[in-house]
Enzyme design. Structure first.
Site, PDB file in Angstrom:
ATOM      1  N   ALA A  49      42.935  45.126  42.034  1.00  0.00           N
ATOM      2  CA  ALA A  49      44.659  44.778  43.348  1.00  0.00           C
ATOM      3  C   ALA A  49      43.715  44.046  44.313  1.00  0.00           C
ATOM      4  O   ALA A  49      42.425  44.359  44.554  1.00  0.00           O
ATOM      5  CB  ALA A  49      45.044  45.804  43.043  1.00  0.00           C
ATOM      6  N   GLU A  50      44.022  43.032  44.773  1.00  0.00           N
ATOM      7  CA  GLU A  50      42.631  41.852  44.850  1.00  0.00           C
ATOM      8  C   GLU A  50      42.255  42.511  46.557  1.00  0.00           C
ATOM      9  O   GLU A  50      42.063  41.852  46.827  1.00  0.00           O
ATOM     10  CB  GLU A  50      42.898  40.819  45.129  1.00  0.00           C
ATOM     11  CG  GLU A  50      44.844  40.355  46.386  1.00  0.00           C
ATOM     12  CD  GLU A  50      45.831  39.817  44.863  1.00  0.00           C
ATOM     13  OE1 GLU A  50      46.574  38.800  44.718  1.00  0.00           O
ATOM     14  OE2 GLU A  50      45.492  40.979  44.167  1.00  0.00           O
ATOM     15  N   ASN A  51      43.689  43.653  47.203  1.00  0.00           N
ATOM     16  CA  ASN A  51      43.282  44.227  48.106  1.00  0.00           C
ATOM     17  C   ASN A  51      42.137  45.227  47.848  1.00  0.00           C
ATOM     18  O   ASN A  51      41.807  45.421  49.721  1.00  0.00           O
ATOM     19  CB  ASN A  51      44.644  45.175  48.984  1.00  0.00           C
ATOM     20  CG  ASN A  51      45.133  45.898  47.649  1.00  0.00           C
ATOM     21  OD1 ASN A  51      44.821  45.676  46.602  1.00  0.00           O
ATOM     22  ND2 ASN A  51      45.986  46.693  48.975  1.00  0.00           N
TER      23      ASN A  51
END
Length: 220
Positions: A49-51
């Protein structure tokens, strides 16, 4: 009109077939988040997940959510054994270095050349382009899952995108509730049809020409 959950699940199940053992896969919000439900149990896949999570697990049971643990869309997630956390700069470093094997994301339009337009919704306040731009450019395989037409019945697979592009010629596979297409250098190739849809109906609702694969598959 939104798609029914059955149709959304059917699209997610088809997208899951593209995932191979050992891949690092980034999932967008919406239909892509259903993809993990359709992977074989013994398959080793790392969801990114890009977070800043590498190693997301399934959605938590109701009441088991951890308020500090969410995906890029802000939805609660779990993590698998061996998962790791990082800040979003490192997370995007992973994307930009080409460490993500596949991304599955939604779109508003895709052109026959595989141009992606998914960040601006006409007439709506938009949060900005977000991670899609990097993912579309740098993931090794880009799969778009979306409805075949918009709520006004207009084709979302077009010869030229009318919306601003997120990224040009980046999409490899398009999966809708009607069909699946491969994007090739010669244009789109229809590879699969979902019953009860027909080639005639798909032609009528697609805004560009496409070829039909010799190995066309009908999916029940």
């Amino acid at each position: 009109m939104g798609m029914g959950i059955d149709i959304r699940n059917r699209i997610a199940k088809r997208a899951a077939e593209e995932i191979k053992d050992g891949m690092v896969v980034n999932l967008g919000i919406g239909i892509p988040s259903l993809v993990p439900n359709y992977l074989p149990e013994q398959m080793n896949v790392i969801f990114h997940a890009e977070n800043g999570i590498t190693g997301m697990g399934p959605s938590p049971m109701k009441g088991e959510e951890d308020e500090n643990l969410c995906n890029a869309g802000g939805f609660p997630v779990t993590v698998i054994e061996g998962a790791s956390y990082c800040d979003s700069a490192i997370s995007f470093g992973m994307i930009r270095r080409g460490r993500v094997d596949m991304t599955v994301l939604g779109s508003l339009e895709v052109s026959e050349k595989g141009d992606l337009a998914n960040w601006i919704v006409p007439g709506k306040k938009v949060p900005g382009m977000g991670g899609a731009m990097e993912l579309a450019q740098k993931a090794k395989i880009v799969i778009v899952v979306m409805s075949h037409t918009d709520k006004h019945g207009k084709a979302k697979i077009v010869s030229e995108c009318s919306l601003p592009l997120t990224s040009s010629s980046c999409v490899n596979i398009i999966i809708t509730e009607m069909a699946a297409f491969q994007v090739t250098t010669e244009g789109l190739v229809l590879t699969e049809i979902f019953t009860p849809h027909t080639i005639e109906e798909i032609k009528a609702k697609t805004g560009c020409e496409f070829q039909i694969s010799d190995l066309l598959r009908i999916i029940d």
